[in-house]
Design an enzyme around this catalytic site. Sequence first.
Site, PDB file in Angstrom:
ATOM      1  N   ASP A   1       0.853  -1.193   0.000  1.00 14.75           N
ATOM      2  CA  ASP A   1       0.000   0.000   0.000  1.00 14.75           C
ATOM      3  C   ASP A   1       0.888   1.241   0.000  1.00 14.75           C
ATOM      4  OD1 ASP A   1      -2.202   1.646   0.111  1.00 14.75           O
ATOM      5  OD2 ASP A   1      -2.759   1.180   2.178  1.00 14.75           O
TER       6      ASP A   1
ATOM      7  N   ARG B   1     -10.305  16.280  14.082  1.00 15.60           N
ATOM      8  CA  ARG B   1      -9.137  17.103  13.714  1.00 15.60           C
ATOM      9  C   ARG B   1      -9.456  17.973  12.508  1.00 15.60           C
ATOM     10  NH1 ARG B   1      -5.021  13.141  12.183  1.00 15.60           N
ATOM     11  NH2 ARG B   1      -3.638  14.882  11.825  1.00 15.60           N
TER      12      ARG B   1
ATOM     13  N   LYS C   1      -2.271   1.967   8.311  1.00 18.81           N
ATOM     14  CA  LYS C   1      -1.429   1.124   7.454  1.00 18.81           C
ATOM     15  C   LYS C   1      -0.942  -0.133   8.188  1.00 18.81           C
ATOM     16  CE  LYS C   1      -2.725   3.382   4.725  1.00 18.81           C
ATOM     17  NZ  LYS C   1      -3.334   3.274   3.392  1.00 18.81           N
TER      18      LYS C   1
HETATM   19  N1  URA Z   1      -3.350  11.377   6.246  1.00 18.77           N
HETATM   20  C1  URA Z   1      -3.882  10.717   7.296  1.00 18.77           C
HETATM   21  O1  URA Z   1      -4.391   9.608   7.151  1.00 18.77           O
HETATM   22  N2  URA Z   1      -3.836  11.293   8.505  1.00 18.77           N
HETATM   23  C2  URA Z   1      -3.294  12.499   8.720  1.00 18.77           C
HETATM   24  O2  URA Z   1      -3.282  12.951   9.840  1.00 18.77           O
HETATM   25  C3  URA Z   1      -2.739  13.186   7.626  1.00 18.77           C
HETATM   26  C4  URA Z   1      -2.781  12.609   6.389  1.00 18.77           C
END
Ligand code: URA
Length: 436
Positions: free
Chosen positions: A84, A174, A194
């Site tokens: 990935d 966030r 991941k």
């Molecule tokens: N991609 C993500 O999966 N998380 C992050 O915080 C920033 C980019």
Amino acid sequence: MTDLLSLIYKKRDGLVLSADEINGWISSLTSRTPPPDYQISALLAFIFQKGMNEKETATLTEAMRQSGKQFEYKNFPKGALFVDKHSTGGVGDKITLPLAPLVAACRESLYFPTISGRGLGHTGGTIDKLESIPGLKIDRSLEDSYKILKKHRVCFLGQTKDIVPADRILYALRDVTGTVESIPLITASILSKKLSENLDFLILDLKSGSGAFLPKLELTDKLAASLSSVARESEVPCNVFVTRMDTPLGHYSGHRLEVKESLAILKGEGPAASTELTKKFTERFLIFSGFASEDAVKTIDRKIQTGEAFEKFKDVIEAQGGSLVKFEKAVKENKMKTKVITAKEKGFLHFDVRKLGLALVELGGGRKSKTDIIDNDVGFYHPFETGDRVEEDQEVLKIYYRDKKKLDDCLQVLETAVQIKIESFPKSPLIRKVLV
Ligand code: URA
């Protein structure tokens, strides 16, 4: 039940959270009585401000990973390799869409299960882009995903109640609380997803430049070190590419426009930069699987020319419920209004990519609150890159919009996002460096 308030005070005062505290917090997110959003957001904000040390970051990553099920590839063919790639995010970064089917088309032994996210801050999300294809369903059971993966060797997934649910909750908060640009939070968010995929090989694409979450090169390097260190600890072989995001990637930004560009890449008709990056990552996966570099390049070109890479994408989309025919129809029916921005004088184009991304959110292409519905058809066409020479009155940006009021609001941002410099300046290389 963890007393989140005590963690909030501790982080507010710059103290280190213990493993028990971090684990308790993360498991509370998926409990029957989760903490309120305002307390979670307060803790995120103090982590954003005060940071986390390496140990806290690794603990947070592992706790988030363990919040959901781990991938188990039972009854897959012997010799199957699971790979990935994940990007830290940018504007116009649609690479996962063409990459996964291209990799699978090139090598029978490569499987590409990929958990992505939605839009985050000023950047677009792979899941939102895919969901702009009518019918396509991301939120499905793990068992169902295994079936698709086994048959097509690609499956696009998102965070669900089973798959890294803690990231699903924190990510959405966030996005709307200004707490994205944090090295520990980005590290834990990316690697929790991941690592739960149980991969044989991972490519991380770290964006640098004005459209990256951490535009300054020294912070990009710190993020690279943080990601590499947590990935190394968990023993997943990982290459980190640092690539430019001081110009939007490819010629289109916006959900449906990016799906269209992805289809063009797979047909061999894509713009230079997004095509090159897709091919470079594919080459790296093929080399990992045993190809010599020259053979990898030839195979990639052949699979695009023969249409096999495009067919693979179509098959995966259909397996996930989507229809490219309906997609084309939706694009045609949804006629958008356009506004063109031209160069005021001759000179060298300079994009503030973050502002471009924010303007796209303003147009409706991103969320300002958790429940906002995205407008899939708004977007930009940007035929030139930062550093390109342009002539007076030449078209440098086309805006696809629906709502005139939203256009007017975003024009103010775009005034400063698209500039012409008189003095020439060096263009950044597409790939700045690769850490293996
Ligand atoms: N991609 C993500 O999966 N998380 C992050 O915080 C920033 C980019």
